[in-house]
Scaffold this active site. Structure first.
Site, mmCIF file in Angstrom:
data_model
loop_
_atom_site.group_PDB
_atom_site.id
_atom_site.type_symbol
_atom_site.label_atom_id
_atom_site.label_comp_id
_atom_site.label_asym_id
_atom_site.label_seq_id
_atom_site.Cartn_x
_atom_site.Cartn_y
_atom_site.Cartn_z
ATOM 1 C CG ASN A 109 -2.267 0.781 0.804
ATOM 2 O OD1 ASN A 109 -2.326 1.984 1.029
ATOM 3 N ND2 ASN A 109 -3.253 0.118 0.225
ATOM 4 N NE ARG A 110 -2.268 4.843 -3.307
ATOM 5 C CZ ARG A 110 -3.114 3.824 -3.548
ATOM 6 N NH1 ARG A 110 -3.646 3.143 -2.560
ATOM 7 N NH2 ARG A 110 -3.405 3.493 -4.787
ATOM 8 C CG HIS A 214 -2.274 -6.331 -5.218
ATOM 9 N ND1 HIS A 214 -2.925 -6.149 -6.411
ATOM 10 C CD2 HIS A 214 -2.412 -5.178 -4.541
ATOM 11 C CE1 HIS A 214 -3.414 -4.923 -6.450
ATOM 12 N NE2 HIS A 214 -3.127 -4.312 -5.332
ATOM 13 C CG ASP A 295 -7.966 1.260 -3.695
ATOM 14 O OD1 ASP A 295 -7.634 0.344 -2.904
ATOM 15 O OD2 ASP A 295 -7.208 1.695 -4.579
ATOM 16 C CD GLU A 375 -4.523 -4.834 -1.873
ATOM 17 O OE1 GLU A 375 -3.423 -4.300 -1.657
ATOM 18 O OE2 GLU A 375 -5.496 -4.197 -2.297
#
Ligand SMILES: *[C@@H]1O[C@H](CO)[C@@H](O)[C@H](O)[C@H]1NC(C)=O
Ligand SMILES: *[C@@H]1O[C@H](CO)[C@@H](O)[C@H](O)[C@H]1NC(C)=O
Ligand SMILES: *[C@@H]1O[C@H](CO)[C@@H](O)[C@H](O)[C@H]1NC(C)=O
Ligand SMILES: *[C@@H]1O[C@H](CO)[C@@H](O)[C@H](O)[C@H]1NC(C)=O
Ligand SMILES: *[C@@H]1O[C@H](CO)[C@@H](O)[C@H](O)[C@H]1NC(C)=O
Ligand SMILES: *[C@@H]1O[C@H](CO)[C@@H](O)[C@H](O)[C@H]1NC(C)=O
Ligand SMILES: *[C@@H]1O[C@H](CO)[C@@H](O)[C@H](O)[C@H]1NC(C)=O
Ligand SMILES: *[C@@H]1O[C@H](CO)[C@@H](O)[C@H](O)[C@H]1NC(C)=O
Ligand SMILES: *[C@@H]1O[C@H](CO)[C@@H](O)[C@H](O)[C@H]1NC(C)=O
Ligand SMILES: *[C@@H]1O[C@H](CO)[C@@H](O)[C@H](O)[C@H]1NC(C)=O
Ligand SMILES: *[C@@H]1O[C@H](CO)[C@@H](O)[C@H](O)[C@H]1NC(C)=O
Ligand SMILES: *[C@@H]1O[C@H](CO)[C@@H](O)[C@H](O)[C@H]1NC(C)=O
Length: 426
Positions: A109-110, A214, A295, A375
């Site tokens: 992820n971010r 993923h 998301d 995920e």
């Protein structure tokens, strides 16, 4: 001291019964493993097959990715229910790189502003998302950076009839992350089950680690002759009463939000079709700037220690009434991301094992909303949210216990028809 050798032995042990799998010159013996390059090595498409009762899967070294997953639907027709490509070499060729079925790492992820602080020291890592004139590489780091773990070929260290183990050594400084990380990922198929175990060791310095799988699902094998989307799949997140709030580029703000019963993001009070709320204009922006759908990082808070292996409620159930294929996800992880494939635009080729053959008016590509990514993960970007208290789950150093992720995907066929309004059905 945790030894890598012990990890291999632990991960590779497996029991199975011969005979050989179809079309595969398998020569291993029970309890023994074979290595890449021998007769149990990849097929002509660069794929490694493993099998269980009622299930068969193919994996590739690239990203330690699953590339095909076959199950029979309620009519006894085999469906390949994950997105991927026909051959291993194409994963590197395709530049759209949607992280098809791989292991994002070393931090999934971010990461906000492509930086984090450990023990008072700031680390800047390589950005790769949301480029602007001032920040041409991007404003944040997604899935471990431009050369994250799912852009690399892993080493196959063990391959039996029903399991495969991949290994990756991520060097000190790669993508800006501190220290070397050594990882092992084992996938095992059982009786209609796909189990995974991911282990990662920080061998030289303290570093963040968060992994995931993923995988893009379409439980109809992209062969539903009434719709090209997965919006009719029903989703149930029994523990998903809360989600992590994010800004327009999907970076956590620090807030944890409650999912009110009946609201757009409520999948916990009752199963709901992914598309149930797509006619509600408020869904625009729910998955970031100009994105309709999901998301979303749901928390899967249960009372610890929980026994996720037996009898417990799954953290997620995804089901398609068309094929009747249902998957229940069990995991030791405390969060669960749902992405409804709003970014797909019809440019990604289906595999030859998928889609409708001989129907001219349906392109052989993945349509927008044609898939669902699920995920298993920890709380996203918790390394930049110290108030959440997730450091022990995400920061690892030499001598620490290893990072471990376990999950079990349990499949079944469920003949229940689709119901009214998409609630409790699908
Ligand atoms: C593994 O292979 C070796 C050599 O072929 C054999 O002696 C041993 O019994 C095997 N182990 C198991 C558990 O099958
Ligand atoms: C689907 O059913 C057929 C016929 O029984 C069988 O040969 C095949 O192995 C099944 N597929 C899977 C993935 O189990
Ligand atoms: C690999 O698959 C891609 C996409 O399906 C196809 O374009 C390409 O020709 C294939 N390459 C080989 C070597 O089979
Ligand atoms: C990764 O593996 C693929 C498929 O086997 C191969 O085509 C590619 O050249 C490999 N890439 C590297 C960097 O080794
Ligand atoms: C579709 O999405 C891909 C990947 O983001 C992008 O490269 C491509 O330009 C898009 N195509 C269209 C027609 O929007
Ligand atoms: C983002 O990172 C840059 C580079 O390390 C740093 O100069 C800047 O202060 C950071 N911005 C924020 C808002 O943290
Ligand atoms: C697989 O599981 C099903 C349902 O739980 C059971 O009926 C069947 O006997 C199992 N098959 C094997 C080979 O264990
Ligand atoms: C759609 O697929 C189903 C299941 O395979 C089949 O029963 C039905 O006849 C198909 N409908 C059309 C219009 O092809
Ligand atoms: C979302 O869809 C469900 C099922 O159709 C419905 O009950 C609910 O009212 C919808 N919620 C919103 C906010 O549109
Ligand atoms: C927003 O998304 C729609 C469809 O997904 C697209 O047609 C439109 O160009 C996008 N608008 C902007 C400003 O990106
Ligand atoms: C999709 O679900 C709706 C109910 O929400 C149902 O009316 C419709 O027949 C379903 N379509 C397909 C292709 O499964
Ligand atoms: C089958 O699906 C229906 C509708 O979603 C659900 O109510 C039921 O619990 C499922 N059955 C099983 C055995 O999981």
């Amino acid at each position: 001291m945790f030894r890598a050798v012990a990890v291999i032995a632990l991960l590779a042990s497996s029991t199975f019964a011969l005979p050989q799998s179809p079309g595969q010159a398998y020569t291993g013996t029970a309890g023994n493993t074979t290595v890449a390059g021998d007769s149990s090595g990849p097929d002509s498409n660069g794929k490694y097959v493993i099998e269980g009762e009622g299930i068969r899967a193919y994996f590739i070294a690239y990203g330690a990715s699953i590339s095909n997953l076959f199950l029979n639907d309620t009519s006894g027709i085999e469906r390949d229910v994950v997105a991927g490509f026909d051959n291993a070499s194409y994963y590197e060729v395709d530049r759209q790189h949607p992280h098809f079925g791989g292991v994002p790492g070393r931090y999934a992820n971010r990461i906000k502003n492509s930086s984090f602080v450990i023990d008072g020291e700031t680390y800047n890592i390589t950005p790769n998302e949301n480029p602007t004139p001032d920040n041409p590489q991007g404003l944040d780091t997604l899935h471990g950076g431009p050369d994250g773990w799912d852009w690399r070929n892993w080493t196959v260290v063990a391959h039996t009839k029903d399991s495969i183990t991949f290994s990756l050594t991520d060097p000190d400084g790669k993508e800006g992350f501190p220290g070397e990380v050594v990882s092992y990922v084992t996938y095992t198929l059982g009786n209609m089950t796909w189990d995974m175990r991911m282990v990662a060791l920080a061998t030289t310095k303290v570093t963040p680690i968060m992994l995931s799988s993923h995988t893009y699902w379409n439980l109809d094998g992209f062969a539903n002759n009434e719709t090209a989307t997965a919006l009719n799949h029903s989703l149930w997140l029994p523990y998903g009463g809360q989600r992590i709030d994010t800004d327009p580029i999907l970076i956590p703000t620090g807030d944890i939000l409650a999912n009110q019963p009946g609201s757009l993001n409520d999948f916990y009070t009752t199963p709901k079709q992914i598309g149930a709320n797509f006619s509600n204009p408020d869904l625009l922006g729910n998955c970031g700037n100009n994105c309709t759908g999901y998301d979303t990082c749901y928390l899967t808070n249960r009372i610890a220690p929980y026994d996720w292996t037996a009898g417990e409620t799954p953290v997620a159930r995804l089901r398609s009434a068309w094929s009747g294929i249902q998957v229940d996800v069990f995991t030791d992880q405390d969060a669960f991301q749902i992405y409804s494939c709003g970014g797909q635009n019809g440019s990604m080729a289906l595999k030859s094992t998928q889609g409708l053959h001989g129907v001219e008016d349906r392109p052989r590509t993945i349509q927008q909303y044609g898939c669902v990514v699920m995920e298993v993960e920890d709380w996203i970007d918790a390394i930049n949210q110290p108030a959440w208290g997730r450091q022990e789950k995400q920061i690892f150093g030499p001598g620490d216990e290893p990072y471990v992720l376990r999950a079990s995907y349990r499949f079944s066929t469920n003949e229940t028809a689709v119901g009214l309004l998409g609630v409790g059905s699908g």
